[in-house]
Write an enzyme that holds these catalytic residues in place. Structure first.
Site, mmCIF file in Angstrom:
data_model
loop_
_atom_site.group_PDB
_atom_site.id
_atom_site.type_symbol
_atom_site.label_atom_id
_atom_site.label_comp_id
_atom_site.label_asym_id
_atom_site.label_seq_id
_atom_site.Cartn_x
_atom_site.Cartn_y
_atom_site.Cartn_z
ATOM 1 N N THR A 1 -3.884 6.014 -22.306
ATOM 2 C CA THR A 1 -3.590 4.670 -21.450
ATOM 3 C C THR A 1 -2.485 4.058 -21.795
ATOM 4 O O THR A 1 -1.639 4.740 -22.512
ATOM 5 C CB THR A 1 -4.805 3.596 -22.224
ATOM 6 O OG1 THR A 1 -4.958 3.675 -23.414
ATOM 7 C CG2 THR A 1 -6.216 4.208 -21.218
ATOM 8 N N GLU B 1 -0.691 4.905 -0.510
ATOM 9 C CA GLU B 1 -1.368 6.066 -0.627
ATOM 10 C C GLU B 1 -0.498 7.272 -0.418
ATOM 11 O O GLU B 1 0.322 7.299 0.227
ATOM 12 C CB GLU B 1 -2.675 6.132 0.274
ATOM 13 C CG GLU B 1 -3.651 5.479 -0.158
ATOM 14 C CD GLU B 1 -4.845 5.367 0.774
ATOM 15 O OE1 GLU B 1 -4.945 6.225 1.520
ATOM 16 O OE2 GLU B 1 -5.508 4.509 0.496
ATOM 17 N N LYS C 1 -1.999 0.457 -25.032
ATOM 18 C CA LYS C 1 -2.576 0.217 -26.545
ATOM 19 C C LYS C 1 -1.150 0.262 -27.355
ATOM 20 O O LYS C 1 -0.291 -0.587 -27.485
ATOM 21 C CB LYS C 1 -3.493 1.363 -26.949
ATOM 22 C CG LYS C 1 -4.612 0.977 -26.029
ATOM 23 C CD LYS C 1 -5.905 2.175 -26.316
ATOM 24 C CE LYS C 1 -7.253 1.840 -25.530
ATOM 25 N NZ LYS C 1 -7.143 2.885 -24.408
ATOM 26 N N TYR D 1 0.782 -1.215 -0.147
ATOM 27 C CA TYR D 1 0.082 0.028 -0.097
ATOM 28 C C TYR D 1 0.709 1.202 0.150
ATOM 29 O O TYR D 1 2.077 1.154 0.744
ATOM 30 C CB TYR D 1 -0.923 -0.013 1.148
ATOM 31 C CG TYR D 1 -2.255 -0.140 0.799
ATOM 32 C CD1 TYR D 1 -2.794 0.871 0.097
ATOM 33 C CD2 TYR D 1 -3.145 -1.132 1.400
ATOM 34 C CE1 TYR D 1 -4.586 0.561 -0.241
ATOM 35 C CE2 TYR D 1 -4.268 -1.358 1.007
ATOM 36 C CZ TYR D 1 -5.148 -0.146 0.080
ATOM 37 O OH TYR D 1 -6.165 -0.693 -0.222
ATOM 38 N N ARG E 1 -2.130 -2.360 -18.646
ATOM 39 C CA ARG E 1 -3.324 -1.658 -18.407
ATOM 40 C C ARG E 1 -3.245 -0.734 -17.448
ATOM 41 O O ARG E 1 -2.815 -1.112 -16.245
ATOM 42 C CB ARG E 1 -4.535 -2.676 -18.216
ATOM 43 C CG ARG E 1 -4.508 -3.966 -19.125
ATOM 44 C CD ARG E 1 -5.937 -4.746 -19.055
ATOM 45 N NE ARG E 1 -6.845 -3.809 -19.803
ATOM 46 C CZ ARG E 1 -7.172 -4.089 -21.007
ATOM 47 N NH1 ARG E 1 -6.322 -4.871 -21.584
ATOM 48 N NH2 ARG E 1 -7.932 -3.352 -21.565
ATOM 49 N N ASP F 1 -6.830 13.336 -25.333
ATOM 50 C CA ASP F 1 -6.570 11.986 -24.950
ATOM 51 C C ASP F 1 -6.204 11.276 -25.721
ATOM 52 O O ASP F 1 -6.688 10.864 -26.924
ATOM 53 C CB ASP F 1 -8.418 11.386 -24.476
ATOM 54 C CG ASP F 1 -8.342 9.850 -24.131
ATOM 55 O OD1 ASP F 1 -6.996 9.327 -24.266
ATOM 56 O OD2 ASP F 1 -9.383 9.654 -23.673
HETATM 57 N N1 DSN Z 1 -13.018 1.207 -25.669
HETATM 58 C C1 DSN Z 1 -11.553 0.976 -25.689
HETATM 59 C C2 DSN Z 1 -11.195 0.963 -26.892
HETATM 60 O O1 DSN Z 1 -11.263 -0.150 -27.431
HETATM 61 O O2 DSN Z 1 -10.885 1.840 -27.806
HETATM 62 C C3 DSN Z 1 -10.887 2.189 -25.098
HETATM 63 O O3 DSN Z 1 -11.250 2.381 -23.811
#
Ligand code: DSN
Length: 410
Positions: free
Chosen positions: A218, A48, A221, A46, A227, A192
């Site tokens: 994110t 925080e 990808k 933990y 993730r 984003d």
């Molecule tokens: N919905 C996801 C995607 O596949 O683009 C992103 O959050």
């Protein structure tokens, strides 16, 4: 005794991931170092707070790890301030909205059916519940964002924030133009870049970091990490607000094992091989979209500038869900996608979205993209012929067996 049920299922999923031609634009194969960091004893801890200001003891190494992740993210994106704690893209976006705006404020985001994300104002998402969202779409004739139209909407709505970036838009996003539009009404610009962040790091897509007030992405990808998500800015005052907006406003303890895995992914993204990889993702996406167009498929905007594209299936007389399921049965993974002004609801939808980050990680190239286009086209043509489909499945498995998932990329 080992949990056979779960570990058998994990083994089955690993086999599936290896068997399929993975064309889901938001998925990728991480290195074994990323997996090891994520499965490490850090999961026990933990922490925080932030490095040097924790609410728990025993955080000396944790602090170092988080600082390494922050410094590496700053380096690869060329940005001054980074928060690496967001658990996901959705929580990163929630933190930004709540840090910089008041509940009920007006925000302009891209419409879901044109490629926007749920958190960019969908009525079934917290964004649409908490804020007054307005949307822009794409030009009906070209499929591109029409910046003059965005400006007109902004003049009328006068939003406090504009969100640019998308989940299913295949053309370059003009961040500089978005900033000019935001400045015209004094709005905050949030980019984003979840889908394109690997391309941005490699210089294969223009970067928003000098135009947007705040950038979220994110990490799993095109960036090929675990993730999770990060938030970036060059503005000290905005950063102070974001820090509080992540912890304690929207999150408690950070996932330190995931932050360590993010640090490993940022390390891998700093190598020249990563730049070559991102270039190849785009080469493959262009090759696959052209090959599908040549086989009679209707690709939105007639091609792509990035890692993905959307196929409009209306003229093919099959829904996105039906085609996704059909391809799935032949070991080809895609995600169905709405198209602009889609007559079908998102669960059914009229398109499929195709992306090349994962197949490029497996070292497939333009030659394999031609072959994949042949598979997709034949599966559509022979969709009612079980014998033919069985033979295509065998060919798909032969192809993927020749391209094992790499364990390491550097
Ligand atoms: N919905 C996801 C995607 O596949 O683009 C992103 O959050």
């Amino acid at each position: 005794m080992k949990d056979k049920v779960v570990f058998d299922l994990i083994a089955k999923e690993a086999k599936r991931e290896s068997n399929v031609i993975e064309l889901i634009a938001s998925e990728n194969y991480v290195s074994s170092d990323v997996l090891v960091a994520q499965g490490s004893p850090l999961t026990n801890k933990y922490a925080e707070g932030y490095p040097g200001r924790r609410y728990y003891g025993g955080c000396a190494f944790i602090d170092e790890i988080e600082n390494v992740a922050i410094e590496r993210a700053k380096g690869i994106f060329g940005v001054k301030f980074v928060n690496v704690q967001p658990h996901s893209g959705s929580s990163a976006n929630l933190s930004v909205y709540l840090s910089l705006l008041k509940v009920g404020d007006k925000i302009l985001g891209m419409d879901l059916s044109s490629g926007g994300h749920l958190t960019h104002g969908s009525s079934v998402n917290f964004s649409g519940h908490l804020f007054k969202f307005f949307s822009y779409g794409v030009d009906r004739s070209t499929g591109y964002i029409n910046y003059d139209d965005v400006q007109k909407i902004v003049n009328k709505v006068k939003p406090k924030m504009i969100v640019c970036g998308s989940s299913a838009y295949s053309r370059f996003i003009d961040f500089e133009r978005f900033r000019t539009i935001s400045d015209s009404v004094g709005a905050i610009l949030m980019a984003d870049i979840s889908h394109i962040s690997g391309l941005v790091v490699a210089g294969e897509h223009p970067s928003p970091v000098n135009f947007a007030h705040v950038v979220t992405t994110t990490t799993h990808k095109t960036l090929r990490g675990p993730r999770g998500a990060i938030i970036m800015t060059n503005d000290h005052d905005i950063f102070e607000k974001i820090q509080k907006g992540v912890f304690p406003l929207t999150q408690g303890g950070p996932l330190m094992h995931v932050i360590a895995a993010k640090a490993v992914a940022f390390y891998e993204a700093s190598f020249p091989q990563f730049k070559i990889y991102q270039k190849n993702i785009i080469i493959n996406a262009k090759a696959l979209s052209s090959a599908l167009i040549a086989r009679g498929f209707d690709v939105l905007t007639n091609g792509t500038d990035n890692h993905m594209f959307v196929v409009n299936l209306i003229k093919k007389g099959i829904t996105g869900k039906e085609f996704q399921d059909l391809l799935d049965s032949c070991f080809i993974a895609v995600s169905r996608s709405t198209i602009p002004n889609d007559p079908k609801p998102p669960y059914i939808s009229s398109g499929i979205r195709i992306g090349t980050p994962a197949v490029t990680s497996r070292n497939m190239s333009e030659r394999e993209m031609e072959q994949i286009a042949d598979f997709i086209s034949s599966i559509y043509l022979y969709r009612k012929d079980k014998q033919k489909l069985d033979s295509i499945c065998k060919d798909v498995l032969t192809l993927t067996s020749k391209f094992p998932i790499p364990k390491s990329y550097v």
